[in-house]
Design a protein around this motif. Structure first.
Motif, mmCIF file in Angstrom:
data_model
loop_
_atom_site.group_PDB
_atom_site.id
_atom_site.type_symbol
_atom_site.label_atom_id
_atom_site.label_comp_id
_atom_site.label_asym_id
_atom_site.label_seq_id
_atom_site.Cartn_x
_atom_site.Cartn_y
_atom_site.Cartn_z
ATOM 1 N N SER A 1 -5.316 7.076 4.002
ATOM 2 C CA SER A 1 -4.400 6.002 4.432
ATOM 3 C C SER A 1 -5.215 4.770 4.219
ATOM 4 O O SER A 1 -4.492 3.456 4.508
ATOM 5 C CB SER A 1 -4.190 6.181 5.957
ATOM 6 O OG SER A 1 -5.344 5.961 6.693
ATOM 7 N N ARG A 2 -6.277 4.708 3.823
ATOM 8 C CA ARG A 2 -7.081 3.371 3.478
ATOM 9 C C ARG A 2 -6.678 2.943 1.941
ATOM 10 O O ARG A 2 -6.654 3.734 1.139
ATOM 11 C CB ARG A 2 -8.467 3.575 3.982
ATOM 12 C CG ARG A 2 -8.817 3.919 5.032
ATOM 13 C CD ARG A 2 -8.627 2.888 6.056
ATOM 14 N NE ARG A 2 -7.161 3.044 6.853
ATOM 15 C CZ ARG A 2 -6.582 2.033 7.788
ATOM 16 N NH1 ARG A 2 -7.176 0.964 7.787
ATOM 17 N NH2 ARG A 2 -5.426 2.495 8.160
ATOM 18 N N PRO A 3 -7.012 1.779 1.668
ATOM 19 C CA PRO A 3 -6.876 1.112 0.477
ATOM 20 C C PRO A 3 -7.990 1.854 -0.412
ATOM 21 O O PRO A 3 -9.234 1.912 -0.012
ATOM 22 C CB PRO A 3 -7.241 -0.368 0.542
ATOM 23 C CG PRO A 3 -6.868 -0.699 2.023
ATOM 24 C CD PRO A 3 -7.211 0.592 2.753
ATOM 25 N N VAL B 1 1.592 4.919 0.245
ATOM 26 C CA VAL B 1 1.027 6.236 0.776
ATOM 27 C C VAL B 1 2.123 7.233 1.068
ATOM 28 O O VAL B 1 3.182 6.999 1.230
ATOM 29 C CB VAL B 1 0.168 5.865 2.053
ATOM 30 C CG1 VAL B 1 -1.124 5.152 1.784
ATOM 31 C CG2 VAL B 1 0.995 5.175 3.162
ATOM 32 N N HIS C 1 0.837 -0.982 -0.067
ATOM 33 C CA HIS C 1 0.136 0.117 -0.146
ATOM 34 C C HIS C 1 0.866 1.266 0.035
ATOM 35 O O HIS C 1 1.870 1.392 1.121
ATOM 36 C CB HIS C 1 -0.857 0.012 1.107
ATOM 37 C CG HIS C 1 -2.089 1.088 1.252
ATOM 38 N ND1 HIS C 1 -2.559 1.568 0.148
ATOM 39 C CD2 HIS C 1 -2.438 1.880 2.131
ATOM 40 C CE1 HIS C 1 -3.503 2.590 0.595
ATOM 41 N NE2 HIS C 1 -3.265 2.681 1.919
#
Length: 417
Positions: free
Chosen positions: A365-367, A287, A285
């Motif tokens: 911060s989330r997918p 970010v 992920h």
């Protein structure tokens, strides 16, 4: 306020000699000693001084770190480790600089929020606000390039993803990307360019900050009531009244920063960035740093095409538009009353705006999948609606509370309560 006759009088022969050739003591005296400020300023107004201190701290620690840093893809990560382990107090300098960037953004977001709440962008302070937005843009560019320098996994892939979005811009997108990268991929030329710009931009920021402070001293300080100064009873000398309050606010802010530096130095960083960059291994992920997360959520919220604008270009336009819209706030807000203290409906919508900004940060911060995409789209919609719908309409339909006749009257009313 800038046209008042100076009351500075040189007391020594050296001071008189200097005053006749370079009136620097008079400028300091007029700007930071007897400069009149509204008597009702609260601690929200100390963040201007806090930002000045943080800028100085970032430049000083950054210059020393640059003496030991190697802007080469084969050496960058190891040079940072060497700074941490072998340079005298290198760990302290590195943690002060990395955590200082986060606290710099905390202070600037509070500073912007205070301006929006108390209407510090309204006439005659439009240029002051625009210069402040320019400072924000320079800060963001500096921070993004600085995040690449440790050459960790998130540094490399963050630079790859963000620079790739420039290719969505018609005609000049590929040229801009190649100009930033120095080639066709993130590599040694990219690191060298980012290091040079990261070193240069803070000094440009100093110049714009100087203009920002100059503009502030020309038009005068706003205050929580939004009422202009009308008599000498409405103001106090900058020293000691404002300097003592600013000094106290700075000390408290630096104590919180020190807590993070000494007890949680890596709390605000991403774990993947403590692994050396590997172009063949993509993180699960990707970010950016936390202070970019709201804008990252806005970037990813655009998953649809609008006519000739595809989702990729739409996301880029939305992300940059989220910053650019701040510049036009002085002309979007149609209200005659400055301060939200006397605007109950605006105060409610502003509170929702703050909550929405924090929510956008969490979504960033989330997918980018499932319900997170829908929530990001709704939060993005309110972000822009606050500026282009709420601000113009509320100024026309809202009935504000009665304004005090003067700053002194407001102070006396608060004292009576």
């Amino acid at each position: 306020m800038s046209g008042d006759h100076s009351t500075y009088t040189p007391r020594t022969g050296i001071a008189r000699w200097l005053e006749s050739r370079l009136p620097l003591p008079q400028m300091v005296y007029d700007s930071f000693i007897v400069y009149p400020v509204p008597r009702n300023l609260n601690y929200a107004y100390t963040f201007g001084g806090i930002l000045t201190v943080m800028l100085a701290s970032q430049i000083l620690t950054g210059v020393v770190l640059a003496m030991h840093y190697a802007p080469d893809t084969a050496l960058a990560f190891l040079s940072v480790e060497k700074i941490m382990r072998d340079v005298n107090s290198g760990w302290l300098l590195r943690y002060l600089h990395s955590n200082g960037a986060s606290f710099f953004f905390i202070a600037v977001y509070i500073h912007i929020g205070r301006g929006l709440y108390y209407g510090s962008f309204k006439a005659p302070r439009e240029l002051l606000w625009v210069l402040g937005c320019t400072n924000l843009l320079l800060m963001m560019a500096t921070a993004f390039m600085g995040y690449v320098l440790p050459w960790g996994q998130m540094s490399f892939w963050g630079a790859t993803v963000i620079t790739n979005f420039f290719t969505a811009i018609p005609l000049v997108g590929d040229w801009i990307q190649q100009l930033l990268l120095g080639g066709f991929a993130v590599d040694n030329p990219t690191l060298n360019r980012f290091f040079a710009l990261h070193y240069l931009l803070p000094f440009m920021l100093v110049g714009v900050v100087t203009l920002h402070i100059w503009a502030l001293h020309v038009v005068g300080q706003n205050n929580p009531t939004g009422v202009e100064v009308k008599s000498v009873t409405d103001v106090v000398d900058f020293t000691p009244h404002a300097t003592v309050k600013d000094a106290f606010g700075i000390v408290i802010f630096l104590l919180v920063l020190a807590y993070f530096v000494f007890y949680m130095p890596n709390y605000l960083g991403h774990p993947d960035n403590y692994t050396i960059a590997d172009p063949l291994k993509t993180p699960a992920h990707i970010v950016p740093e936390w202070y970019f997360l709201p804008f990252y959520a806005i970037l990813r919220a655009i998953t649809f095409s609008i006519g000739p604008i595809d989702s990729k270009l739409g996301g880029v336009l939305a992300m940059f538009g989220a910053i650019a819209v701040l510049i036009f706030v002085p002309w979007l807000d149609t209200a005659k009353v400055r301060s939200a203290v006397y605007r109950p409906w605006y105060r409610l919508f502003f509170l929702l705006f703050v909550i929405n900004g924090i929510f956008l940060g969490w979504l960033g911060s989330r997918p980018a999948e499932g319900v997170y995409v829908l929530l990001s789209q709704l939060a993005t919609l309110y972000y822009f609606a606050f500026f282009v719908v709420v601000m113009p309409l509320l100024g026309l339909i809202e009935t504000p509370r009665r304004l005090p006749n003067s700053i002194t009257e407001a102070v006396l009313e608060n004292s009576a309560k």
